[in-house]
Design a protein around this motif. Structure first.
Motif, mmCIF file in Angstrom:
data_model
loop_
_atom_site.group_PDB
_atom_site.id
_atom_site.type_symbol
_atom_site.label_atom_id
_atom_site.label_comp_id
_atom_site.label_asym_id
_atom_site.label_seq_id
_atom_site.Cartn_x
_atom_site.Cartn_y
_atom_site.Cartn_z
ATOM 1 N N PHE A 1 -0.758 -4.168 -10.163
ATOM 2 C CA PHE A 1 -0.066 -4.891 -9.090
ATOM 3 C C PHE A 1 -0.782 -6.194 -8.767
ATOM 4 C CE2 PHE A 1 -3.178 -4.088 -5.816
ATOM 5 C CZ PHE A 1 -3.806 -2.940 -6.284
ATOM 6 N N SER A 2 -0.050 -7.103 -8.148
ATOM 7 C CA SER A 2 -0.648 -8.357 -7.698
ATOM 8 C C SER A 2 0.054 -8.866 -6.447
ATOM 9 C CB SER A 2 -0.536 -9.411 -8.800
ATOM 10 O OG SER A 2 -0.864 -10.666 -8.238
ATOM 11 N N PRO A 3 -0.735 -9.117 -5.397
ATOM 12 C CA PRO A 3 -0.139 -9.746 -4.212
ATOM 13 C C PRO A 3 -0.165 -11.276 -4.308
ATOM 14 C CG PRO A 3 -2.335 -8.911 -3.713
ATOM 15 C CD PRO A 3 -2.136 -8.724 -5.177
ATOM 16 N N ASP A 4 -0.774 -11.808 -5.384
ATOM 17 C CA ASP A 4 -0.993 -13.268 -5.457
ATOM 18 C C ASP A 4 0.186 -14.009 -6.077
ATOM 19 O OD1 ASP A 4 -3.470 -12.985 -4.332
ATOM 20 O OD2 ASP A 4 -4.429 -12.620 -6.273
ATOM 21 N N ILE A 5 1.366 -13.697 -5.618
ATOM 22 C CA ILE A 5 2.540 -14.331 -6.205
ATOM 23 C C ILE A 5 3.424 -14.917 -5.109
ATOM 24 C CG2 ILE A 5 2.721 -12.976 -8.338
ATOM 25 C CD1 ILE A 5 4.946 -11.753 -5.794
ATOM 26 N N VAL A 6 4.266 -15.854 -5.501
ATOM 27 C CA VAL A 6 5.293 -16.363 -4.583
ATOM 28 C C VAL A 6 6.614 -16.389 -5.326
ATOM 29 C CG1 VAL A 6 3.858 -17.788 -3.080
ATOM 30 C CG2 VAL A 6 4.737 -18.755 -5.211
ATOM 31 N N LYS A 7 7.674 -16.278 -4.568
ATOM 32 C CA LYS A 7 9.006 -16.379 -5.159
ATOM 33 C C LYS A 7 9.581 -17.737 -4.800
ATOM 34 C CE LYS A 7 12.392 -13.827 -3.419
ATOM 35 N NZ LYS A 7 13.173 -12.622 -3.158
ATOM 36 N N VAL A 8 9.985 -18.486 -5.795
ATOM 37 C CA VAL A 8 10.606 -19.791 -5.562
ATOM 38 C C VAL A 8 12.049 -19.708 -6.042
ATOM 39 C CG1 VAL A 8 10.563 -22.242 -6.161
ATOM 40 C CG2 VAL A 8 8.414 -21.008 -5.826
ATOM 41 N N SER A 9 12.971 -20.168 -5.217
ATOM 42 C CA SER A 9 14.385 -20.039 -5.564
ATOM 43 C C SER A 9 15.101 -21.362 -5.394
ATOM 44 C CB SER A 9 15.066 -19.019 -4.647
ATOM 45 O OG SER A 9 14.339 -17.817 -4.603
ATOM 46 N N ALA B 1 0.836 -1.210 0.000
ATOM 47 C CA ALA B 1 0.000 0.000 0.000
ATOM 48 C C ALA B 1 0.867 1.256 0.000
ATOM 49 C CB ALA B 1 -0.914 -0.018 1.226
ATOM 50 N N LYS B 2 1.912 1.214 0.816
ATOM 51 C CA LYS B 2 2.832 2.351 0.900
ATOM 52 C C LYS B 2 3.531 2.584 -0.448
ATOM 53 C CE LYS B 2 6.239 2.038 3.975
ATOM 54 N NZ LYS B 2 7.211 2.070 5.032
ATOM 55 N N ALA B 3 3.899 1.477 -1.097
ATOM 56 C CA ALA B 3 4.589 1.572 -2.388
ATOM 57 C C ALA B 3 3.656 2.174 -3.442
ATOM 58 C CB ALA B 3 5.067 0.200 -2.829
ATOM 59 N N LEU B 4 2.409 1.722 -3.466
ATOM 60 C CA LEU B 4 1.458 2.223 -4.460
ATOM 61 C C LEU B 4 1.214 3.710 -4.248
ATOM 62 C CD1 LEU B 4 -1.065 -0.775 -4.532
ATOM 63 C CD2 LEU B 4 0.628 -0.165 -6.270
ATOM 64 N N ASP B 5 1.163 4.095 -3.014
ATOM 65 C CA ASP B 5 0.973 5.490 -2.669
ATOM 66 C C ASP B 5 2.124 6.339 -3.227
ATOM 67 O OD1 ASP B 5 -0.665 7.273 -1.287
ATOM 68 O OD2 ASP B 5 0.883 7.470 0.291
ATOM 69 N N ALA B 6 3.352 5.867 -2.977
ATOM 70 C CA ALA B 6 4.537 6.601 -3.451
ATOM 71 C C ALA B 6 4.576 6.631 -4.978
ATOM 72 C CB ALA B 6 5.810 5.945 -2.901
ATOM 73 N N LEU B 7 4.193 5.508 -5.602
ATOM 74 C CA LEU B 7 4.248 5.437 -7.068
ATOM 75 C C LEU B 7 3.182 6.321 -7.712
ATOM 76 C CD1 LEU B 7 4.974 1.624 -7.413
ATOM 77 C CD2 LEU B 7 6.519 3.484 -8.073
ATOM 78 N N ASN B 8 2.027 6.414 -7.070
ATOM 79 C CA ASN B 8 0.977 7.290 -7.603
ATOM 80 C C ASN B 8 1.424 8.744 -7.610
ATOM 81 O OD1 ASN B 8 -1.310 5.868 -8.562
ATOM 82 N ND2 ASN B 8 -1.675 5.161 -6.458
ATOM 83 N N LYS B 9 2.130 9.125 -6.560
ATOM 84 C CA LYS B 9 2.655 10.493 -6.498
ATOM 85 C C LYS B 9 3.696 10.698 -7.591
ATOM 86 C CE LYS B 9 1.781 11.549 -1.699
ATOM 87 N NZ LYS B 9 2.107 10.465 -0.746
ATOM 88 N N MET B 10 4.562 9.686 -7.781
ATOM 89 C CA MET B 10 5.593 9.748 -8.818
ATOM 90 C C MET B 10 4.930 9.918 -10.188
ATOM 91 S SD MET B 10 6.888 7.629 -11.398
ATOM 92 C CE MET B 10 6.087 6.080 -10.983
ATOM 93 N N ARG B 11 3.850 9.185 -10.384
ATOM 94 C CA ARG B 11 3.126 9.189 -11.670
ATOM 95 C C ARG B 11 2.615 10.599 -11.985
ATOM 96 N NH1 ARG B 11 -2.248 8.459 -12.077
ATOM 97 N NH2 ARG B 11 -2.997 7.839 -14.141
ATOM 98 N N GLU B 12 2.093 11.249 -10.968
ATOM 99 C CA GLU B 12 1.594 12.623 -11.180
ATOM 100 C C GLU B 12 2.712 13.546 -11.622
ATOM 101 O OE1 GLU B 12 -0.396 13.601 -7.482
ATOM 102 O OE2 GLU B 12 -1.747 11.885 -7.830
#
Ligand code: ASP
Ligand code: MG
Length: 417
Positions: free
Chosen positions: A342-350, A321-332
């Motif tokens: 964006f998607s929170p439905d991901i996993v990182k497998v290594s 949420a914090k990142a989206l907020d910062a990016l929206n400001k950047m976008r303006e």
């Protein structure tokens, strides 16, 4: 006479019977002729509870008060274990961070250890007393209590072992070692007798939660022989081998891949129609850095029209949420045409292994294995000894099991049948 630092995690000191069990283990180690410094975590769940208390009063904490509150869990367990040892006829004394003192920098809630004045503690050890040290805490130059970040007792233990020149640092936890992958997901996971510092460092930072990443970093730098073992095994303590962290040259079993880890803690962000001009990456990521958001797995596409491009990266899910907020400001500021997906439905497998340094085709095995299971790879990143992919969260279990087999890591008896 050997000096051993043993650390017991939260589940190992979860209640009084568990603490009595730890005391029995420490007694046996001492009876074997070892001098013991024992580091303890708070009782399982207690640190979370203390953090909740802080949140209930105010979500924006004064970090000095936060640290004075969340450090108390370890004060309780160190005192209780000292009592349990005294009851068994041993000399034992508890030590809080400030009493040693274990000195840290000023960064509350994620302080770094700067020095440990071990003179007093060492004298007591030489006099035959067991030192029971409260993990996770220290004191800064302003005389305030600090804490070392979640899981920080591991780092206390390693730092203490380094400062004391201990023969070994044993980290007792609720698993009996480091596994090739999470046995709850892949029942064919095997315990690794040895793992190199380098691999453990990657595994810890990629999501294997056995050790705090910083503790592995320190063990590697200070060359502390570190062992992970279970406190629930009724057998003897350090005679029952767990997983030993060693130098690369000492790892006998040379699988190309030694560990498969995963993290459910990330979220994916894609920016489309980003103007393809010099300085744009700095403009995009600057606000995220300013908000202390750790960006990982960055991919920028080539621009098909020489004017705009796409960028995809991951951030910790808690910071989405914090990142989206910062990016929206950047976008303006940058360009209204930038689209944020964006998607929170991901996993990182290594997959991690020092063998990768000298073997080709390791990545291809991963890609082919996932392809055969119909799993789509959304993002790829690599380092010298690891390959990470981002996939949909629903495929986590399937991917881990398939990769575990593909890299020849399944238990011997299972592999034959
Ligand atoms: N009690 C602290 C935590 O839960 C430190 C530790 O257990 O290592 O994060
Ligand atoms: Mg821990």
């Amino acid at each position: 006479m050997a000096l051993i630092v043993a650390k017991f995690g939260g589940t190992s000191v979860a209640d009084i019977p568990a603490i009595e069990n730890v005391a029995d283990k420490v007694v046996r180690e001492a009876e074997n002729g070892n001098k013991m410094a024992v580091v303890v975590s708070a009782m399982a769940g207690v640190t979370n509870q203390l953090i909740q208390y802080c949140d209930q009063v105010t979500t924006i904490h004064d970090a000095r008060e936060y640290d004075s509150i969340v450090s108390t869990g370890e004060q309780v367990t160190s005192g209780l274990l000292a009592l349990a040892l005294q009851k068994r006829g041993l000399k034992a004394r508890s030590w809080q961070g400030w009493q040693i003192p274990l000195r840290t920098d000023l960064a509350h809630a994620k302080a770094r250890i700067e020095a440990i004045d071990i003179a007093g503690l060492k004298q007591n050890l030489l006099d035959g007393e067991i030192a029971v040290v409260a993990g996770f805490q220290g004191i800064n130059d302003q005389g305030r209590i600090t804490t070392l970040g979640r899981g920080g007792s591991d780092t206390t233990a390693v730092a203490l072992a380094a400062a004391l020149g201990a023969e070994r640092c044993d980290i007792y936890t609720d698993v009996d070692g480091v596994y090739t992958t999470d046995p709850r997901i892949a029942p064919k996971a095997r315990k690794l007798p040895k793992v190199s510092y380098e691999e453990m460092l990657e595994m810890a930072s990629l999501g294997a939660k056995v050790l705090q990443t910083r503790s592995v970093e320190m063990a590697m730098k200070e060359r502390v022989p570190l062992q992970v073992l279970s406190s629930f095994n009724p057998e003897l303590g350090s005679e029952l081998p767990g997983t030993l962290l060693v130098d690369e040259s000492e790892v006998m079993e040379k699988h190309v891949v030694n560990g498969i880890t995963y993290s459910r803690d990330d979220a994916k962000i894609t920016l489309r129609n980003v103007p393809d001009i010099p300085g744009i990456a700095a403009k995009v990521f600057g606000p995220l850095t300013a908000s202390h958001i750790n960006v990982d797995m960055i991919v920028q596409n080539i621009s098909p029209d020489n004017r705009s491009t796409d960028m995809t990266f991951t951030v910790p899910r808690v910071d989405l949420a914090k990142a989206l907020d910062a990016l929206n400001k950047m976008r303006e500021e940058v360009d209204e045409k930038v689209e944020i997906i964006f998607s929170p439905d991901i996993v990182k497998v290594s997959v991690v292994g020092i063998g990768m340094k000298s073997h080709a085709g390791v990545a291809q095995t991963m890609f082919q294995t996932l392809a055969d299971k119909g799993i789509n790879i959304q993002l790829i990143s690599t380092s010298e000894i690891k390959i990470s992919v981002l996939i949909h969260k629903d495929y986590l279990e399937l991917a881990i099991r398939a990769l575990h087999t593909a890299y020849g890591l399944d238990k011997e008896e299972d592999a034959i049948s």
